[in-house]
Write a protein that holds these residues in place. Structure first.
Motif, PDB file in Angstrom:
ATOM      1  N   GLU A  27     141.187  55.781  61.839  1.00 54.00           N
ATOM      2  CA  GLU A  27     142.031  55.147  60.830  1.00 54.00           C
ATOM      3  C   GLU A  27     142.386  56.202  59.795  1.00 54.00           C
ATOM      4  O   GLU A  27     141.509  56.944  59.332  1.00 54.00           O
ATOM      5  N   THR A  28     143.643  56.285  59.452  1.00 52.29           N
ATOM      6  CA  THR A  28     144.071  57.247  58.444  1.00 52.29           C
ATOM      7  C   THR A  28     145.406  56.802  57.869  1.00 52.29           C
ATOM      8  O   THR A  28     146.058  55.901  58.418  1.00 52.29           O
ATOM      9  N   PHE A 143     149.881  53.478  57.779  1.00 53.07           N
ATOM     10  CA  PHE A 143     148.477  53.381  58.173  1.00 53.07           C
ATOM     11  C   PHE A 143     148.452  53.575  59.683  1.00 53.07           C
ATOM     12  O   PHE A 143     149.111  52.839  60.427  1.00 53.07           O
ATOM     13  N   ALA A 144     147.735  54.607  60.137  1.00 56.07           N
ATOM     14  CA  ALA A 144     147.693  54.934  61.565  1.00 56.07           C
ATOM     15  C   ALA A 144     146.331  54.549  62.137  1.00 56.07           C
ATOM     16  O   ALA A 144     145.297  54.751  61.483  1.00 56.07           O
ATOM     17  N   PHE A 145     146.339  54.045  63.364  1.00 56.03           N
ATOM     18  CA  PHE A 145     145.086  53.614  63.994  1.00 56.03           C
ATOM     19  C   PHE A 145     145.157  53.867  65.489  1.00 56.03           C
ATOM     20  O   PHE A 145     146.094  54.501  65.978  1.00 56.03           O
ATOM     21  N   ASP A 146     144.144  53.366  66.227  1.00 61.52           N
ATOM     22  CA  ASP A 146     143.923  53.752  67.622  1.00 61.52           C
ATOM     23  C   ASP A 146     143.767  55.273  67.676  1.00 61.52           C
ATOM     24  O   ASP A 146     142.973  55.820  66.931  1.00 61.52           O
ATOM     25  N   LYS A 147     144.515  55.990  68.482  1.00 63.92           N
ATOM     26  CA  LYS A 147     144.390  57.452  68.539  1.00 63.92           C
ATOM     27  C   LYS A 147     145.093  58.134  67.376  1.00 63.92           C
ATOM     28  O   LYS A 147     145.129  59.360  67.307  1.00 63.92           O
ATOM     29  N   PHE A 151     151.040  52.407  64.294  1.00 64.24           N
ATOM     30  CA  PHE A 151     151.317  52.462  62.867  1.00 64.24           C
ATOM     31  C   PHE A 151     151.602  51.088  62.250  1.00 64.24           C
ATOM     32  O   PHE A 151     152.160  50.214  62.904  1.00 64.24           O
ATOM     33  N   GLU A 152     151.201  50.987  60.991  1.00 65.49           N
ATOM     34  CA  GLU A 152     151.633  49.885  60.137  1.00 65.49           C
ATOM     35  C   GLU A 152     152.177  50.501  58.852  1.00 65.49           C
ATOM     36  O   GLU A 152     151.574  51.424  58.295  1.00 65.49           O
ATOM     37  N   ASP A 153     153.294  49.995  58.379  1.00 68.33           N
ATOM     38  CA  ASP A 153     153.867  50.518  57.143  1.00 68.33           C
ATOM     39  C   ASP A 153     152.933  50.273  55.966  1.00 68.33           C
ATOM     40  O   ASP A 153     152.234  49.248  55.907  1.00 68.33           O
ATOM     41  N   VAL A 154     152.905  51.217  55.033  1.00 69.07           N
ATOM     42  CA  VAL A 154     152.160  51.034  53.795  1.00 69.07           C
ATOM     43  C   VAL A 154     153.079  51.360  52.621  1.00 69.07           C
ATOM     44  O   VAL A 154     153.959  52.213  52.719  1.00 69.07           O
ATOM     45  N   GLU A 155     152.870  50.662  51.532  1.00 72.42           N
ATOM     46  CA  GLU A 155     153.630  50.937  50.313  1.00 72.42           C
ATOM     47  C   GLU A 155     152.893  52.015  49.534  1.00 72.42           C
ATOM     48  O   GLU A 155     151.889  51.744  48.874  1.00 72.42           O
TER      49      GLU A 155
END
Length: 267
Positions: A27-28, A143-147, A151-155
Motif C-alpha cells: 500500500e502506498t 492510493f496504490a495497492f496489490d503490486k 489505484f484509487e484516486d486520492v485528494e
C-alpha cells in the motif's frame, strides 16, 4: 515529437504480504513531482535508442522504452523509430524514472500514430512493463495497492509546499530492500492518514523499507534526519530507492547537503 516524463514520490509504503507469484502486495500513495526526463521519437530505418544525461548502465537497447515500443509494435504494426532519452531523473532512486519513461512513450506513440488506445488500454500495456508503470498514464495522485498497479484516486494537493529531493551517490537494489522487510497487515489505514495534516505524517505515514535500508546505508537515514533538522514538515525515503524527499512550508536552501548529494528544489 517530444514528451516530458515526470518522476513520482511514494508517500508511505506498507508491505502487507508475500504473493504466491513472488511479488509483494503493498500500500502506498504515488504523488507526481516536477522532475522530468525528456523523450523524443523520430522516424528511423530500424529501431534504435540513444540515452543521454545521467549515465545508463547496460545496453541501451535493453532500455524499458525499447520494451514499451516493441510491446505496442507487436499489436499495432508501428514503423521503426529512434528513441532519444535525456535522463534527468536519478536511476535507482525510488522515483519511478524508468516506469515514467515507458508510460510516457506509450502515450506518445498512441498520439503520434493515432492508435486510439483508451486510458485503460494504455494502463494495461504499462502494467506489463513494471508494477508502478501504469500510474504514469493518468499521472495523478493515487492510493496504490496489490503490486502497486491498482489505484484509487486520492485528494492530495501539495502545491502550497516546497518539495525537495536529496539523492546520495548510493544504489539500493530492490532485492536488498525487500530482503529486510517482513510483510505486516496494518491496523492503521494509509488512505485515512494521508488525509490528515502533513504535520502529523511524521508519526503516522511510514516507509517499511527504511529500517533495513537505513541499517545497510546509514547515510540515507542521516539525510532524513538532516532534513528534519532543517525544518521539514515531513521527510521520508521514496519507495525502495536511495532518494529522500522532504516537504517544507517555505522555499529553502540546503548547501550542507549539496556537498555530497544531488539536491533538487521545489519539485
Amino acid at each position: 515529437m517530444l514528451a516530458f516524463a515526470n518522476a513520482k514520490i511514494n508517500i508511505g509504503l506498507n508491505i502487507t504480504e508475500k504473493r504466491a507469484d513472488g511479488y509483494h502486495n503493498l500500500e502506498t500513495v504515488f504523488y507526481p513531482v516536477r522532475l522530468h526526463d525528456v523523450i523524443e521519437i523520430t522516424d528511423a530505418e530500424e529501431l534504435h535508442c540513444v540515452v543521454k544525461g545521467i549515465s545508463f548502465a547496460g545496453n541501451e537497447m535493453d532500455n524499458i522504452c525499447v520494451k514499451a515500443f516493441r510491446l505496442l509494435q507487436q499489436d499495432h504494426n508501428l514503423p521503426a523509430q529512434q528513441i532519444t532519452l535525456l535522463k534527468n531523473i536519478p536511476v535507482g532512486a525510488g522515483l519511478g524514472g524508468g516506469s515514467a519513461d515507458a508510460a510516457f512513450l506509450i502515450k506518445l506513440l498512441n498520439e503520434r500514430f493515432n492508435i486510439g488506445l483508451s486510458v485503460a488500454e494504455m494502463e494495461d500495456y504499462a502494467r506489463q512493463l513494471g508494477a508502478d508503470c501504469a500510474f504514469f498514464v493518468r499521472n495523478t495522485p493515487v492510493f496504490a495497492f496489490d503490486k502497486g498497479d491498482q489505484f484509487e484516486d486520492v485528494e492530495l494537493d501539495l502545491s502550497a509546499y516546497c518539495i525537495v529531493l536529496v539523492m546520495p551517490p548510493i544504489h539500493v537494489s530492490t532485492a536488498v530492500a525487500y530482503a529486510g522487510v517482513k510483510p505486516v497487515k496494518r491496523s492503521a489505514d494509509l488512505k485515512v492518514n494521508i488525509t490528515l495534516p502533513v504535520s502529523s505524517w511524521k508519526d503516522s505515514v511510514t516507509n517499511d523499507f527504511e529500517i533495513s535500508v537505513f541499517k545497510e546505508f546509514p547515510e540515507i537515514g542521516h539525510i532524513k534526519n538532516k532534513l528534519y533538522e532543517h525544518g521539514a514538515v515531513y521527510a521520508a525515503m521514496s519507495g525502495s530507492g536511495a532518494c529522500v524527499f522532504a516537504i517544507f512550508e517555505h522555499q529553502i536552501s540546503l548547501p550542507d547537503l549539496e556537498v555530497n548529494n544531488r539536491v533538487y528544489y521545489n519539485v
